[in-house]
Write an enzyme that holds these catalytic residues in place. Sequence first.
Site, short mmCIF file in Angstrom:
data_model
loop_
_atom_site.label_atom_id
_atom_site.label_comp_id
_atom_site.label_asym_id
_atom_site.label_seq_id
_atom_site.Cartn_x
_atom_site.Cartn_y
_atom_site.Cartn_z
CD GLN A 45 -22.16 52.27 -140.33
OE1 GLN A 45 -23.67 51.92 -140.96
NE2 GLN A 45 -21.10 52.21 -141.38
N GLY A 47 -27.10 51.76 -133.09
CA GLY A 47 -26.68 52.27 -131.80
C GLY A 47 -27.44 52.04 -130.70
CD GLU A 114 -30.54 50.44 -135.65
OE1 GLU A 114 -30.09 49.04 -136.51
OE2 GLU A 114 -29.77 51.25 -135.20
CG HIS A 231 -26.10 44.76 -141.83
ND1 HIS A 231 -26.85 45.68 -142.72
CD2 HIS A 231 -26.30 45.43 -140.62
CE1 HIS A 231 -27.54 46.60 -142.21
NE2 HIS A 231 -26.90 46.25 -140.84
NE ARG A 277 -30.06 44.57 -138.81
CZ ARG A 277 -29.13 44.85 -138.23
NH1 ARG A 277 -27.64 43.95 -138.02
NH2 ARG A 277 -28.58 45.87 -137.43
CG HIS A 338 -23.45 42.97 -139.24
ND1 HIS A 338 -22.73 43.61 -139.40
CD2 HIS A 338 -24.55 43.35 -137.91
CE1 HIS A 338 -23.50 44.70 -138.64
NE2 HIS A 338 -24.35 44.63 -137.84
CD GLU A 362 -20.54 39.47 -133.27
OE1 GLU A 362 -20.14 40.30 -133.08
OE2 GLU A 362 -20.93 39.10 -134.56
NE ARG A 373 -26.95 41.97 -133.69
CZ ARG A 373 -26.90 42.78 -133.39
NH1 ARG A 373 -27.40 43.78 -133.21
NH2 ARG A 373 -26.19 42.89 -134.82
CB SER A 378 -25.10 42.84 -130.90
OG SER A 378 -25.36 44.70 -131.58
C1 SIN Z 1 -26.57 48.52 -138.38
O1 SIN Z 1 -25.88 49.75 -138.11
O2 SIN Z 1 -27.72 49.04 -139.62
C2 SIN Z 1 -26.22 47.67 -137.59
C3 SIN Z 1 -26.42 47.72 -135.96
C4 SIN Z 1 -26.52 46.77 -135.57
O3 SIN Z 1 -26.33 45.43 -135.96
O4 SIN Z 1 -27.58 46.54 -134.65
#
Ligand code: SIN
Length: 532
Positions: A45, A47, A114, A231, A277, A338, A362, A373, A378
Amino acid sequence: MIKSDYLVIGSGIAGLSFALKAAKCGTVSLITKRELFDSSTGRAQGGVACVTDKMDTFEEHVCDTLASGAGLCNKEMVEKMVKEAPSRIKELMNIGVKFTKKDEFSFEFDLGLEGGHSKRRVLHAGDVTGAEIEKVLISNVCKFENITVYEEHTAVDLILDDNNFCSGAHVLNNENNELEVFQAKVVVLACGGSGKTYLYTSNPDVATGDGIAMAYRAGADIANMEFVQFHPTCLYNSEAKSFLISEAVRGEGAILRLKNGEQFMDKYSSQKELAPRDIVSRAIDTELKARRENFVYLDITSKSRDFLVRRFSNIYAKCLEYGIDMAKDMIPVIPAAHFFCGGINIDEHGRTSIENLYAIGETACSGIHGANRLASNSLLEGIVYADRAYKDSLKLLNRQHSRINDCENKINNSKKPSQIVFMQEWEEIRRLAWGYLGIYRSNEKLLKAKKRIDILKNEIDKYFADAPVSVDSIELRNIACVAELILRSAMLRKESRGLHFNVDYPFMLSEAYNTILNINRKETFTRLTAEE
Ligand code: SIN
């Protein structure tokens, strides 16, 4: 026997990008387990991280990646990837990928933020970036006569000669249950990760670690499998199959709250909701265990409905399906498996320790992600390493195909699909991984897991040798192999670092090392080059 110059296994961003480049120079067999679109890429999702803004710098992107990786990134590889990113993004745009701009008439990208990023630098296509990229790559792949796509084809094992040279793979045709031999001058594993090893995962059903398991059985070096990324925010709903609520939602100001409405992330990091994360997932897990609760809330009700529908149309619609209106309701979330930061150990060109075998995306451990990560690195890694492997592979094309003997086909191929149902073992491995190889580990949990995984793995390997091969048995054997690799790597690491947290060794050692497993050489530690 099906012969081509290239055999590419996997149809996510890495495999498709590689195939598109390779098809300019040779014939490509592209095999994929289900349909072309079935990959983790299609679900991504957030980017693609890339420095495009004049207020941002390559150095800052490198710095954020290294900080997230907790001392285990290969700095030189990270620098190269970050610098190559703009060219790879341009290539994607040249073939038709459209990233969201600031507004209809703007040339400037609408950059997302992010966790772990010090700047807004994530290019996105709304909240369906992976699907946009996958769709464009597929439509381009389908135009190439040089690429033959084999959907519903499941790779079973790699074919190697005595000189550690890979010349192809045994592949099951899912539809007629026949085994086929695919031979190629260059073999590329782009099979993605293995979220299905865990009971709860954001990954699609195809993510069963096939590339990692095949490479391991063939004797390739496998690195850093203990670093499984959870995640922090997947939708808590028994029917939603851990649907991802993108980190970009936190980038736009969403706050994590307990059931009683209290915020808690400030106790764990000064970056709060936008900490890397590993930190956010551990914080959520800690709070849930302390309160014996099942989920926390993600609150983005501070944003208007208009904004949410525009920026997160897919997530908004999905939540609404489950009766949650993000504009006025908080979203119940929970961490889920994730991304695999470890995998098949590769060099800067995507070469594995087996001759003629590349691994990209991956499925590989390139040294980019270290122990954790950075978000949205990725998809970037996928396109950068597809390009690097393609350039390196050109020198291999002038060779003849090597000889493959019939006797190398040792797989049970009775053409009758196996009638054995493996639900029990499938469920048990995934529960074990979730319970004992999860966000918090301990020596006791690892030992308990070892006892069961050793038994299960023996049983599964025995079934596999005796019964006719089927997609179910291939996938079960592969998740069992991956569970064992995670376990053994976790047992080797006597510290806590990044995504690996062992309560019996809660501190990070001063020296950073990779854990490398090899079936022929047994397990070895390798001291390393981290962030020299
Ligand atoms: C996310 O949209 O949270 C996932 C993106 C990612 O795993 O880098």
